[in-house]
Design a protein around this motif. Structure first.
Motif, PDB file in Angstrom:
ATOM      1  N   THR A  12      -1.922   3.807  -4.010  1.00  0.00           N
ATOM      2  CA  THR A  12      -2.890   2.730  -3.788  1.00  0.00           C
ATOM      3  C   THR A  12      -4.285   3.251  -3.465  1.00  0.00           C
ATOM      4  O   THR A  12      -5.280   2.756  -3.997  1.00  0.00           O
ATOM      5  CB  THR A  12      -2.401   1.786  -2.676  1.00  0.00           C
ATOM      6  N   TRP A  13      -4.373   4.248  -2.594  1.00  0.00           N
ATOM      7  CA  TRP A  13      -5.699   4.699  -2.166  1.00  0.00           C
ATOM      8  C   TRP A  13      -6.517   5.247  -3.337  1.00  0.00           C
ATOM      9  O   TRP A  13      -7.696   4.926  -3.475  1.00  0.00           O
ATOM     10  CB  TRP A  13      -5.582   5.736  -1.050  1.00  0.00           C
TER      11      TRP A  13
ATOM     12  N   THR B 272      -2.539  10.734   1.755  1.00  0.00           N
ATOM     13  CA  THR B 272      -3.333  10.442   0.553  1.00  0.00           C
ATOM     14  C   THR B 272      -4.708   9.885   0.926  1.00  0.00           C
ATOM     15  O   THR B 272      -5.645   9.997   0.137  1.00  0.00           O
ATOM     16  CB  THR B 272      -2.631   9.445  -0.388  1.00  0.00           C
ATOM     17  N   ILE B 273      -4.812   9.310   2.101  1.00  0.00           N
ATOM     18  CA  ILE B 273      -6.083   8.742   2.568  1.00  0.00           C
ATOM     19  C   ILE B 273      -6.959   9.844   3.147  1.00  0.00           C
ATOM     20  O   ILE B 273      -8.139   9.937   2.839  1.00  0.00           O
ATOM     21  CB  ILE B 273      -5.809   7.632   3.611  1.00  0.00           C
ATOM     22  N   ASP B 274      -6.354  10.680   3.988  1.00  0.00           N
ATOM     23  CA  ASP B 274      -7.072  11.801   4.581  1.00  0.00           C
ATOM     24  C   ASP B 274      -6.026  12.752   5.162  1.00  0.00           C
ATOM     25  O   ASP B 274      -5.385  12.426   6.158  1.00  0.00           O
ATOM     26  CB  ASP B 274      -8.013  11.310   5.680  1.00  0.00           C
TER      27      ASP B 274
ATOM     28  N   PHE C 255       0.877  -1.175   0.000  1.00  0.00           N
ATOM     29  CA  PHE C 255       0.000   0.000   0.000  1.00  0.00           C
ATOM     30  C   PHE C 255       0.907   1.216   0.000  1.00  0.00           C
ATOM     31  O   PHE C 255       1.504   1.571   1.010  1.00  0.00           O
ATOM     32  CB  PHE C 255      -0.882  -0.012   1.256  1.00  0.00           C
TER      33      PHE C 255
ATOM     34  N   PHE D 205      -7.486   0.855   8.929  1.00  0.00           N
ATOM     35  CA  PHE D 205      -6.068   1.187   9.011  1.00  0.00           C
ATOM     36  C   PHE D 205      -5.666   1.008  10.466  1.00  0.00           C
ATOM     37  O   PHE D 205      -6.282   1.590  11.365  1.00  0.00           O
ATOM     38  CB  PHE D 205      -5.833   2.619   8.533  1.00  0.00           C
TER      39      PHE D 205
ATOM     40  N   ARG E 134     -15.737   8.222   6.908  1.00  0.00           N
ATOM     41  CA  ARG E 134     -14.427   8.074   7.540  1.00  0.00           C
ATOM     42  C   ARG E 134     -14.546   8.392   9.020  1.00  0.00           C
ATOM     43  O   ARG E 134     -15.334   9.253   9.404  1.00  0.00           O
ATOM     44  CB  ARG E 134     -13.421   9.067   6.954  1.00  0.00           C
TER      45      ARG E 134
ATOM     46  N   LEU F  46     -10.102   3.672  -4.480  1.00  0.00           N
ATOM     47  CA  LEU F  46     -11.320   4.485  -4.552  1.00  0.00           C
ATOM     48  C   LEU F  46     -11.933   4.447  -5.950  1.00  0.00           C
ATOM     49  O   LEU F  46     -13.150   4.450  -6.103  1.00  0.00           O
ATOM     50  CB  LEU F  46     -11.035   5.936  -4.160  1.00  0.00           C
TER      51      LEU F  46
ATOM     52  N   ARG G 181      -0.395   8.210   4.510  1.00  0.00           N
ATOM     53  CA  ARG G 181      -1.567   8.554   5.327  1.00  0.00           C
ATOM     54  C   ARG G 181      -2.246   9.807   4.787  1.00  0.00           C
ATOM     55  O   ARG G 181      -3.465   9.897   4.748  1.00  0.00           O
ATOM     56  CB  ARG G 181      -1.106   8.746   6.778  1.00  0.00           C
TER      57      ARG G 181
ATOM     58  N   TYR H  39     -12.388  -0.479   5.061  1.00  0.00           N
ATOM     59  CA  TYR H  39     -10.929  -0.419   5.182  1.00  0.00           C
ATOM     60  C   TYR H  39     -10.604  -0.035   6.612  1.00  0.00           C
ATOM     61  O   TYR H  39     -11.050   1.012   7.089  1.00  0.00           O
ATOM     62  CB  TYR H  39     -10.348   0.636   4.241  1.00  0.00           C
TER      63      TYR H  39
END
Length: 137
Positions: free
Chosen positions: A10-11, A92-94, A6, A26, A115, A15, A90, A24
């Motif tokens: 990846t994110w 890139t996820i939020d 990951f 984490f 989220r 999506l 991290r 998901y």
């Protein structure tokens, strides 16, 4: 089960083309609350007509270490491990996520995203698992 990498790309890929619905989680190897939160999500999924993917993403273990830790998450359908600079991945996820686990992202059938840190509310789980309009009785 294979441990998939990951990274920072990846994110966006998940999506765009990943499974739906999917949860998901984490997590880290030291998160004591994470197995219980995963069980809550798994139980909600098992009690629904929808069969979502249950995906665990380990932030601090890979390879054999990730596989050993996955035993805490019975029912996992995919296992990922961070592969790269953790703060960049991290973000890139939020970008507002402050590295508190468990960090849970619920992706519903239509691509809606919820989220949060910790256990999702029962209302969030119901919304996530709603069948598509064509599947409703």
């Amino acid at each position: 089960m294979a441990v998939k990498p990951f990274d920072e790309m990846t994110w966006a890929t998940l999506l765009g083309t990943g499974p739906r619905p999917a949860a998901y989680m984490f997590t880290t190897t030291y998160c004591s609350a994470c197995p219980a939160v995963f069980r809550d999500i798994r139980n909600a999924a098992q009690n629904s007509k929808t069969r979502p993917e249950l995906i665990v993403v380990l932030m601090d273990a890979d390879g054999p270490g990730a596989l050993r830790h996955a035993s805490h998450f019975k029912g996992t359908t995919q296992l990922f491990a961070f592969d790269g600079y953790e703060p960049a991945i991290r973000s890139t996820i939020d970008p507002t996520w402050r590295n508190i686990t468990p960090y849970v992202v619920l992706l519903d059938r239509q691509g809606g995203v919820q989220r949060g840190v910790g256990s999702p509310t029962p209302q969030s789980l119901r919304q996530w698992l709603q069948p598509s309009p064509a599947q409703r009785p």
